[in-house]
Design a protein around this motif. Structure first.
Motif, PDB file in Angstrom:
ATOM      1  N   MET A   1      10.717  -3.783 -19.235  1.00 42.79           N
ATOM      2  CA  MET A   1      11.422  -4.581 -18.566  1.00 42.79           C
ATOM      3  C   MET A   1      11.736  -5.870 -19.007  1.00 42.79           C
ATOM      4  SD  MET A   1       9.065  -5.559 -14.669  1.00 42.79           S
ATOM      5  CE  MET A   1       9.028  -7.020 -14.458  1.00 42.79           C
ATOM      6  N   HIS A   2      12.965  -6.826 -18.827  1.00 45.54           N
ATOM      7  CA  HIS A   2      13.306  -7.700 -18.742  1.00 45.54           C
ATOM      8  C   HIS A   2      12.588  -9.096 -17.914  1.00 45.54           C
ATOM      9  CE1 HIS A   2      16.680  -5.384 -20.729  1.00 45.54           C
ATOM     10  NE2 HIS A   2      15.965  -6.404 -21.722  1.00 45.54           N
ATOM     11  N   ARG A   3      12.234 -10.028 -18.152  1.00 45.31           N
ATOM     12  CA  ARG A   3      11.526 -11.206 -17.467  1.00 45.31           C
ATOM     13  C   ARG A   3      12.295 -12.435 -18.276  1.00 45.31           C
ATOM     14  NH1 ARG A   3       5.930 -11.590 -18.911  1.00 45.31           N
ATOM     15  NH2 ARG A   3       5.886 -13.647 -17.268  1.00 45.31           N
ATOM     16  N   LEU A   4      12.851 -13.642 -17.177  1.00 43.83           N
ATOM     17  CA  LEU A   4      13.524 -14.434 -17.335  1.00 43.83           C
ATOM     18  C   LEU A   4      12.605 -15.390 -18.332  1.00 43.83           C
ATOM     19  CD1 LEU A   4      15.397 -16.206 -14.437  1.00 43.83           C
ATOM     20  CD2 LEU A   4      16.524 -14.905 -16.416  1.00 43.83           C
ATOM     21  N   LEU A   5      12.500 -16.046 -19.507  1.00 36.78           N
ATOM     22  CA  LEU A   5      11.895 -16.959 -20.457  1.00 36.78           C
ATOM     23  C   LEU A   5      11.156 -17.685 -19.660  1.00 36.78           C
ATOM     24  CD1 LEU A   5      11.418 -18.022 -23.231  1.00 36.78           C
ATOM     25  CD2 LEU A   5      13.178 -19.290 -23.772  1.00 36.78           C
ATOM     26  N   THR A   6      12.070 -18.244 -18.563  1.00 36.55           N
ATOM     27  CA  THR A   6      11.429 -19.876 -17.797  1.00 36.55           C
ATOM     28  C   THR A   6      10.079 -18.897 -17.068  1.00 36.55           C
ATOM     29  OG1 THR A   6      13.124 -19.471 -16.020  1.00 36.55           O
ATOM     30  CG2 THR A   6      12.990 -21.490 -17.284  1.00 36.55           C
ATOM     31  N   ASP A   7       9.828 -17.618 -16.869  1.00 35.62           N
ATOM     32  CA  ASP A   7       9.181 -17.221 -16.235  1.00 35.62           C
ATOM     33  C   ASP A   7       7.919 -16.988 -16.592  1.00 35.62           C
ATOM     34  OD1 ASP A   7      10.723 -17.056 -13.545  1.00 35.62           O
ATOM     35  OD2 ASP A   7      10.626 -14.925 -13.837  1.00 35.62           O
ATOM     36  N   LEU A   8       7.766 -17.044 -18.026  1.00 33.88           N
ATOM     37  CA  LEU A   8       7.015 -16.600 -19.056  1.00 33.88           C
ATOM     38  C   LEU A   8       5.754 -17.632 -18.900  1.00 33.88           C
ATOM     39  CD1 LEU A   8       8.019 -15.916 -22.401  1.00 33.88           C
ATOM     40  CD2 LEU A   8       7.265 -14.089 -20.942  1.00 33.88           C
ATOM     41  N   SER A   9       4.699 -17.599 -19.527  1.00 37.03           N
ATOM     42  CA  SER A   9       3.457 -18.934 -18.872  1.00 37.03           C
ATOM     43  C   SER A   9       2.821 -19.742 -20.226  1.00 37.03           C
ATOM     44  CB  SER A   9       2.068 -17.834 -18.204  1.00 37.03           C
ATOM     45  OG  SER A   9       2.424 -17.207 -17.375  1.00 37.03           O
ATOM     46  N   LEU A  10       2.474 -20.385 -20.535  1.00 40.11           N
ATOM     47  CA  LEU A  10       2.183 -21.200 -21.474  1.00 40.11           C
ATOM     48  C   LEU A  10       1.809 -20.100 -22.242  1.00 40.11           C
ATOM     49  CD1 LEU A  10       1.878 -24.062 -22.639  1.00 40.11           C
ATOM     50  CD2 LEU A  10      -0.452 -24.707 -20.938  1.00 40.11           C
ATOM     51  N   ASP A  11       1.643 -19.888 -23.865  1.00 36.62           N
ATOM     52  CA  ASP A  11       1.376 -19.916 -24.591  1.00 36.62           C
ATOM     53  C   ASP A  11       1.433 -17.974 -24.361  1.00 36.62           C
ATOM     54  OD1 ASP A  11       0.008 -19.814 -26.878  1.00 36.62           O
ATOM     55  OD2 ASP A  11      -1.753 -19.095 -26.143  1.00 36.62           O
ATOM     56  N   GLU A  12       2.006 -17.514 -23.766  1.00 36.77           N
ATOM     57  CA  GLU A  12       2.694 -16.181 -23.593  1.00 36.77           C
ATOM     58  C   GLU A  12       3.894 -15.828 -24.020  1.00 36.77           C
ATOM     59  OE1 GLU A  12       3.552 -12.567 -20.232  1.00 36.77           O
ATOM     60  OE2 GLU A  12       3.439 -14.885 -19.753  1.00 36.77           O
ATOM     61  N   CYS A  13       4.168 -14.868 -25.569  1.00 40.59           N
ATOM     62  CA  CYS A  13       4.750 -14.825 -26.029  1.00 40.59           C
ATOM     63  C   CYS A  13       6.140 -14.230 -25.303  1.00 40.59           C
ATOM     64  CB  CYS A  13       4.466 -13.625 -27.674  1.00 40.59           C
ATOM     65  SG  CYS A  13       3.390 -14.619 -28.411  1.00 40.59           S
ATOM     66  N   GLY A  14       6.845 -13.368 -26.307  1.00 39.90           N
ATOM     67  CA  GLY A  14       8.118 -12.496 -25.718  1.00 39.90           C
ATOM     68  C   GLY A  14       9.570 -11.997 -26.615  1.00 39.90           C
ATOM     69  N   THR A  15      10.475 -11.306 -26.575  1.00 38.90           N
ATOM     70  CA  THR A  15      11.267 -10.862 -27.431  1.00 38.90           C
ATOM     71  C   THR A  15      12.467 -11.212 -27.291  1.00 38.90           C
ATOM     72  OG1 THR A  15      10.030  -9.692 -28.500  1.00 38.90           O
ATOM     73  CG2 THR A  15      11.920  -9.711 -28.879  1.00 38.90           C
ATOM     74  N   LEU A  16      13.414 -12.127 -26.934  1.00 40.60           N
ATOM     75  CA  LEU A  16      14.300 -12.462 -26.506  1.00 40.60           C
ATOM     76  C   LEU A  16      15.306 -10.802 -26.158  1.00 40.60           C
ATOM     77  CD1 LEU A  16      16.172 -14.468 -25.283  1.00 40.60           C
ATOM     78  CD2 LEU A  16      17.051 -15.094 -28.135  1.00 40.60           C
ATOM     79  N   ALA A  17      15.828 -10.609 -25.406  1.00 43.67           N
ATOM     80  CA  ALA A  17      16.438  -9.740 -24.971  1.00 43.67           C
ATOM     81  C   ALA A  17      17.923  -9.086 -24.803  1.00 43.67           C
ATOM     82  CB  ALA A  17      15.127  -8.386 -24.550  1.00 43.67           C
ATOM     83  N   ALA A  18      17.883 -10.459 -23.804  1.00 46.49           N
ATOM     84  CA  ALA A  18      19.350 -10.028 -22.969  1.00 46.49           C
ATOM     85  C   ALA A  18      19.587 -11.723 -23.255  1.00 46.49           C
ATOM     86  CB  ALA A  18      19.183  -9.102 -22.501  1.00 46.49           C
TER      87      ALA A  18
END
Length: 76
Positions: A1-18
């Protein structure tokens, strides 16, 4: 599931997908700051003044991007 980068919390990680914005100027900006699809990002700080984001990219580089840029990046 894609989320906006701005929706991540402090210290949360993600992989740039789209990307939401695929204009040439935005793609050139991402290239300049070293963000590309597949990059691992961690939110290090959110600046209260303008909501800009301080990111660690691929565990070896720190980048500061605007909230506007973050709203155009999707992560998984």
């Amino acid at each position: 599931m894609h989320r906006l980068l701005t929706d991540l919390s402090l210290d949360e990680c993600g992989t740039l997908a789209a990307l939401k914005d695929t204009s040439a100027p935005f793609l050139q900006y991402l290239d300049k700051v070293g963000l590309h699809l597949g990059a691992q990002v961690r939110i290090l700080a959110k600046v209260a003044f303008d909501n800009s984001l301080e990111l660690r990219v691929n565990r070896d580089r720190m980048v500061l991007i605007s909230a506007e840029a973050g709203k155009n990046l999707y992560v998984t």
